[in-house]
Write a protein that holds these residues in place. Structure first.
Motif, short mmCIF file in Angstrom:
data_model
loop_
_atom_site.label_atom_id
_atom_site.label_comp_id
_atom_site.label_asym_id
_atom_site.label_seq_id
_atom_site.Cartn_x
_atom_site.Cartn_y
_atom_site.Cartn_z
N THR B 11 0.85 -1.19 0.00
CA THR B 11 0.00 0.00 0.00
C THR B 11 0.89 1.24 0.00
N ALA B 13 0.63 5.89 -0.16
CA ALA B 13 -0.21 7.08 -0.05
C ALA B 13 -0.38 7.68 -1.44
N ASP B 15 -3.18 9.99 -4.15
CA ASP B 15 -3.71 11.35 -4.19
C ASP B 15 -4.48 11.68 -2.91
N GLY B 16 -4.21 12.86 -2.36
CA GLY B 16 -4.90 13.28 -1.16
C GLY B 16 -4.53 12.50 0.09
N GLY B 17 -3.45 11.71 -0.01
CA GLY B 17 -3.05 10.89 1.13
C GLY B 17 -3.84 9.60 1.27
N ASP B 18 -4.74 9.34 0.32
CA ASP B 18 -5.52 8.09 0.38
C ASP B 18 -4.59 6.90 0.31
N ILE B 19 -4.84 5.89 1.11
CA ILE B 19 -4.04 4.68 1.07
C ILE B 19 -4.60 3.79 -0.05
N ILE B 20 -3.77 3.52 -1.04
CA ILE B 20 -4.21 2.71 -2.17
C ILE B 20 -3.31 1.47 -2.31
N SER B 70 -8.48 1.48 -6.76
CA SER B 70 -8.50 1.08 -5.34
C SER B 70 -9.68 1.66 -4.60
N ARG B 71 -10.03 2.90 -4.92
CA ARG B 71 -11.08 3.57 -4.15
C ARG B 71 -12.46 3.05 -4.53
N ARG B 95 -6.60 13.10 -9.88
CA ARG B 95 -6.36 11.97 -8.97
C ARG B 95 -5.26 11.06 -9.51
N ASP B 99 -1.87 9.93 -7.62
CA ASP B 99 -1.52 8.52 -7.39
C ASP B 99 -0.14 8.19 -7.97
#
Lengths: 81, 247
Positions: B11, B13, B15-20, B70-71, B95, B99
């Protein structure tokens, strides 16, 4: 080619997916790369129920001629019914 | 050269710190290594794309492919994830850039990283590789038959993509473009238009268009596969990366 060509539509009905029968609420129709069919492009239809997650999907990938035959058959049957 | 590698899901970080989710492959032999970000095609984060990631590791690169879906569909089958993402309008450009930025940072954080990172994408990923190279500090970019770098998508088109020609002045690294002469998106006319714009902006680029090949000639699991074009294309890719990332 990567067509990106896509239509989305709401609908009411049911479909049988990997987990059995479910209500379908949306469809995505696109002429683009298939995931499985042995063709560069196919007419793809995803019958979806997004509220049940990504796997709640009934998918078909049809070659151009097959998709035309299907569309004709649907229109004929609806006109006759 | 030792050929052992480790390849696994990780995993990072995005875009925006989202964990993908991402698929990361690394050679086990110690040594300074550049990195490659692989952008998957629209049908998804699939087995074939993971093979490409491992191929870069086999050639000595740290390589990673972020799961761009992922999201929308965490943990879903790649085809279901691709369908869910398409139904929601596809991957927004901003995004994507976030990413790829996260994936490049992940590669640069490896203890033996040289800090040089390239990006490669296929199909819709080719367009996205170009977008990333115009938006992020990268050292090489490879666009494999990406459509709509120039040109306008068809009417009624709900996916969130558009032409990128306004970004050409910002292209910050050498670009390799590999295309098929029989492709319609991008057509030879569109790639010639892009070449003209790159020349006009004094960019470092090399384009090659293969006769007898159409879209997706690298895709070994599709009837569009053209072995001669694909083998030559791989040679051009690794020669380009040796020059841009290893020099």
């Amino acid at each position: 080619m990567c067509t990106y060509s896509t239509r989305r539509l709401p609908l009411r009905g049911s479909g049988k997916g990997a987990q059995g029968w479910m209500a379908v609420t949306d469809a995505t129709v696109y002429f683009d790369h298939p995931a499985h069919a042995p063709a560069e492009h196919t007419l793809n239809i995803d019958f979806l129920n997004p509220s049940l997650g990504p796997a709640a999907r009934v998918a078909v990938e049809l070659d151009r001629d097959s998709a035309s035959l299907l569309a004709d058959a649907i229109r004929e049957l609806l006109a006759a019914g | 050269m030792a050929d052992a590698m480790r390849a696994e899901t990780v995993t990072l970080a995005g875009d925006g710190g989202d964990i993908i989710e991402a698929y990361f492959a690394q050679p086990l032999e110690a040594g300074p290594r550049p990195g490659m970000v692989v952008i998957h095609h629209m049908p998804g984060y699939d087995l074939q794309t993971k093979e490409i990631v491992r191929r870069f590791a086999a050639e000595g690169y740290f390589a990673i492919c972020p799961n761009l879906y992922s999201r929308e569909a965490p943990g879903a089958d790649p085809d279901d994830a691709a369908a869910a993402a398409r139904a929601r309008g596809g991957v927004p450009d901003a995004r994507l850039v976030g990413d790829v930025s996260g994936a490049a940072a992940f590669l640069r954080s490896q203890p033996l990283a040289t800090g040089k990172v390239g990006v490669i994408g296929y199909c819709s990923g080719g367009r996205q590789a170009f977008l990333a190279a115009c938006s992020l500090p990268l050292q090489a970019a490879v666009d494999c038959y990406g459509a709509f770098v120039v040109g306008t998508p068809p009417d009624g088109f709900p996916l969130k993509v558009g032409p990128l020609d306004r970004l050409i002045p910002q292209l910050g690294c050498p670009l390799l473009g590999l295309f098929g002469a029989d492709d319609q998106h991008p057509s030879p006319e569109e790639t010639a238009e892009l070449a003209g714009l790159l020349e006009k902006n004094h960019k470092d680029f090399r384009f090659h268009t293969y006769a007898g090949a159409g879209h997706a000639f690298f895709a070994t699991n599709r009837p569009s596969y053209r072995p001669e074009a694909a083998m030559d294309g791989w040679q051009r890719i690794f020669a380009f990366l040796a020059e841009t990332l290893e020099g």
